[in-house]
Design an enzyme around this catalytic site. Structure first.
Site, mmCIF file in Angstrom:
data_model
loop_
_atom_site.group_PDB
_atom_site.id
_atom_site.type_symbol
_atom_site.label_atom_id
_atom_site.label_comp_id
_atom_site.label_asym_id
_atom_site.label_seq_id
_atom_site.Cartn_x
_atom_site.Cartn_y
_atom_site.Cartn_z
ATOM 1 N N GLU A 245 -43.035 20.885 0.488
ATOM 2 C CA GLU A 245 -42.833 20.728 -0.949
ATOM 3 C C GLU A 245 -42.643 19.251 -1.281
ATOM 4 O O GLU A 245 -41.630 18.659 -0.919
ATOM 5 C CB GLU A 245 -41.609 21.527 -1.406
ATOM 6 C CG GLU A 245 -41.300 21.352 -2.880
ATOM 7 C CD GLU A 245 -39.967 21.964 -3.286
ATOM 8 O OE1 GLU A 245 -39.393 21.500 -4.288
ATOM 9 O OE2 GLU A 245 -39.498 22.905 -2.602
ATOM 10 N N ARG B 157 -40.705 13.476 -8.106
ATOM 11 C CA ARG B 157 -39.622 12.568 -8.492
ATOM 12 C C ARG B 157 -40.006 11.105 -8.369
ATOM 13 O O ARG B 157 -39.224 10.237 -8.752
ATOM 14 C CB ARG B 157 -38.382 12.822 -7.630
ATOM 15 C CG ARG B 157 -37.826 14.225 -7.721
ATOM 16 C CD ARG B 157 -36.573 14.355 -6.891
ATOM 17 N NE ARG B 157 -36.227 15.746 -6.622
ATOM 18 C CZ ARG B 157 -35.212 16.116 -5.865
ATOM 19 N NH1 ARG B 157 -34.436 15.208 -5.305
ATOM 20 N NH2 ARG B 157 -34.967 17.408 -5.676
ATOM 21 N N LYS C 172 -36.359 30.473 -6.559
ATOM 22 C CA LYS C 172 -35.578 29.435 -5.902
ATOM 23 C C LYS C 172 -34.155 29.524 -6.480
ATOM 24 O O LYS C 172 -33.991 29.489 -7.701
ATOM 25 C CB LYS C 172 -36.219 28.081 -6.204
ATOM 26 C CG LYS C 172 -35.380 26.860 -5.924
ATOM 27 C CD LYS C 172 -36.190 25.626 -6.308
ATOM 28 C CE LYS C 172 -35.341 24.369 -6.279
ATOM 29 N NZ LYS C 172 -36.172 23.166 -6.520
#
Length: 201
Positions: free
Chosen positions: A41, A45, A128
């Site tokens: 993943e 960011r 999640k």
């Protein structure tokens, strides 16, 4: 294209990767995959994230997704970069609708019963749990999961090598997300990945 449940069952730990330099992406992916962690993943960011996804996609065996996707614009960008699954820190219909319509595997973040009910309304059953530790930890997830028998989770946020086995011991948890596996030299990352891949037993 795999379903999100299949992707979650592929590895006990999904490395949560914050990539500042795209040149480091491929060696990191090679080390993680060699250690047995195929699902990667890449978080949105940093400015290098899209190039990092493209680099990691070149590694045989890697299943590369985009994390921290919070806008529809980012969704379009990561799909153009070749992302194979999408992870978001929360769940809104505006973000979820086009992702679900596209058919790409989607793992939205939830922290409350309302979040899960919103997901169920959208036809989702895999989530999640984020931020895992500061949302009450494993005790909170067990209580939250009890009314939602059809749901499975990937706790992320504050998970460590030491705490991961307890999370993975809960049958509703298919995998955990963690960043501890992604630090060090390629050889160190591969060793950490091998240890993480063995956590499920």
């Amino acid at each position: 294209m795999s379903e999100i449940g299949t992707i979650m069952r592929t590895s006990a730990v999904i490395p949560v990767l914050v990539i500042d330099d795209a040149a480091a992406a491929r060696p990191m992916a090679e080390a993680l995959v060699a250690g047995g962690l195929k699902v990667l993943e890449v978080t949105m960011r940093t400015p290098a994230a899209l190039d990092a996804i493209r680099e990691m996609k070149q590694v045989p065996g890697a299943i590369v997704g985009a994390g921290t996707v919070v806008t529809n614009e980012q969704f379009v960008q990561v799909m153009d970069a070749g992302a194979e699954f999408i992870v978001s820190p929360g769940l809104t219909e505006r973000l979820a609708d086009p992702i679900i319509a596209s058919g790409v595997p989607f793992l939205p973040g939830v922290a409350t019963a309302g979040d899960i009910m919103r997901g169920l309304d959208l036809g989702l059953t895999h989530f999640k749990f984020f931020p895992a530790e500061t949302s009450g930890g494993l005790k909170a997830l067990k209580a939250l999961a009890a009314p939602f028998y059809q749901c499975h989770f990937c706790p992320t946020g504050g998970i460590t090598e030491e705490s991961a086995p307890a999370w993975l011991g809960f049958d509703r948890v298919l995998c955990v997300g963690g960043s501890w596996v992604a630090s060090g030299t390629p050889a160190e990352i591969e060793a950490k990945a091998r240890a993480a891949a063995a956590l499920r037993g």
